[in-house]
Design an enzyme around this catalytic site. Structure first.
Site, PDB file in Angstrom:
ATOM      1  N   HIS A   1       1.007  -1.199   0.136  1.00  0.00           N
ATOM      2  CA  HIS A   1       0.061   0.088  -0.073  1.00  0.00           C
ATOM      3  C   HIS A   1       0.841   1.430   0.065  1.00  0.00           C
ATOM      4  CE1 HIS A   1      -3.711   2.309   0.431  1.00  0.00           C
ATOM      5  NE2 HIS A   1      -2.813   3.164   1.420  1.00  0.00           N
TER       6      HIS A   1
ATOM      7  N   GLY B   1     -10.463  -6.917   6.630  1.00  0.00           N
ATOM      8  CA  GLY B   1     -10.592  -5.567   6.588  1.00  0.00           C
ATOM      9  C   GLY B   1      -9.884  -5.072   5.195  1.00  0.00           C
TER      10      GLY B   1
HETATM   11  C1  GAR Z   1       1.321   0.900  -6.401  1.00  0.00           C
HETATM   12  O1  GAR Z   1       1.658   1.998  -6.002  1.00  0.00           O
HETATM   13  C2  GAR Z   1       0.710   0.143  -5.294  1.00  0.00           C
HETATM   14  O2  GAR Z   1       1.359   0.642  -3.838  1.00  0.00           O
HETATM   15  C3  GAR Z   1      -0.682   0.657  -5.433  1.00  0.00           C
HETATM   16  O3  GAR Z   1      -0.928   0.625  -6.706  1.00  0.00           O
HETATM   17  C4  GAR Z   1       0.088   1.078  -7.534  1.00  0.00           C
HETATM   18  C5  GAR Z   1       0.258   0.011  -8.652  1.00  0.00           C
HETATM   19  O4  GAR Z   1       1.746   0.421  -9.270  1.00  0.00           O
HETATM   20  N1  GAR Z   1      -1.548  -0.251  -4.568  1.00  0.00           N
HETATM   21  C6  GAR Z   1      -2.799   0.312  -4.004  1.00  0.00           C
HETATM   22  O5  GAR Z   1      -3.163   1.487  -4.016  1.00  0.00           O
HETATM   23  C7  GAR Z   1      -3.529  -0.643  -3.289  1.00  0.00           C
HETATM   24  N2  GAR Z   1      -4.377  -0.144  -2.224  1.00  0.00           N
HETATM   25  P1  GAR Z   1       2.479  -0.924 -10.312  1.00  0.00           P
HETATM   26  O6  GAR Z   1       1.077  -1.636 -10.910  1.00  0.00           O
HETATM   27  O7  GAR Z   1       2.961  -0.062 -10.998  1.00  0.00           O
HETATM   28  O8  GAR Z   1       2.953  -1.960  -9.157  1.00  0.00           O
END
Ligand code: GAR
Length: 208
Positions: free
Chosen positions: A110, A149
């Site tokens: 996250h 959660g």
């Molecule tokens: C990342 O920043 C990850 O932390 C976030 O989505 C992005 C995916 O990037 N995840 C969330 O927000 C989950 N709640 P990526 O596809 O380049 O790895």
């Protein structure tokens, strides 16, 4: 060998960090057995293909209702027989049957320091928009086990990142990825593969 399945929705830069870590040997005794995307157009699927990893798409659009999608998604995971499931930018609510079946074997990255800017509605760029709106001076990323959660499971690793006055959400997102996500996600997987991570009373303990 720890069999790892990685779930993705978008660009897949975190998936790439894991692929690179396995290739370079910083993540030892790990095999990425499958990449699962809910989004047919996710660039992450291309990254998986380029690395010769089995990649499948299970899209909610292809199913009449959520239950049928959940069933198909669970099937795609089970088929790969993973020891660990990594949610690397996976923006789909995980079916509770999966969470129950793979207790303490699903981890998520996250892009904030939980418990800030997390929970329902906080994903991707929205997290960084909220951090900038609040004016925090430090943000970061968190790797945690997934429980029932949203972003509430035991925390495995966190890393802080400085916020700059002229940051835009996009600039901050990139810095959080570079300075935190791409480091702590591979590291957490390596620690789990080394058998160093346990959960006691809802808290993660890491063996020295
Ligand atoms: C990342 O920043 C990850 O932390 C976030 O989505 C992005 C995916 O990037 N995840 C969330 O927000 C989950 N709640 P990526 O596809 O380049 O790895």
């Amino acid at each position: 060998m720890l069999r790892v399945a990685v779930c993705v929705s978008g660009g897949g830069t975190n998936l790439q960090a894991i692929i690179d870590g396995v290739k370079q040997g910083t993540i030892a005794n790990v095999e990425i057995v499958r990449v699962i995307s809910n989004n047919r157009n996710a660039y992450a699927l291309k990254r998986a293909a380029q690395a010769g990893i089995d990649a499948v798409c299970v899209s909610p659009r292809d199913y009449e209702n959520r239950e049928l999608f959940n069933e198909a998604f669970l099937g795609a995971v089970d088929e790969a027989a993973p020891d660990l499931i990594v949610l690397a930018g996976f923006l789909v609510v995980i079916p509770s049957a999966l969470i129950a079946k793979y207790e303490n074997r699903i981890i998520n990255i996250h892009p904030s320091l939980i418990p800030s800017f997390c929970g329902t509605g906080y994903y991707g760029l929205k997290v960084h928009e909220a951090a900038l709106r609040r004016g925090v001076k430090v943000t970061g990323a968190t790797v945690h086990f997934v429980d029932e959660g949203t972003d509430t499971g035991p925390i495995i690793m966190q890393k802080s990142v400085a916020v700059r006055q002229d940051d835009t959400p996009e600039v901050l997102q990139r810095r959080v990825m570079e300075e935190a996500e791409w480091i702590i996600l591979p590291k957490s997987i390596a620690l789990i593969a080394d058998g160093k991570v346990s959960v006691e009373d809802g808290h993660v303990m890491i063996a020295e």
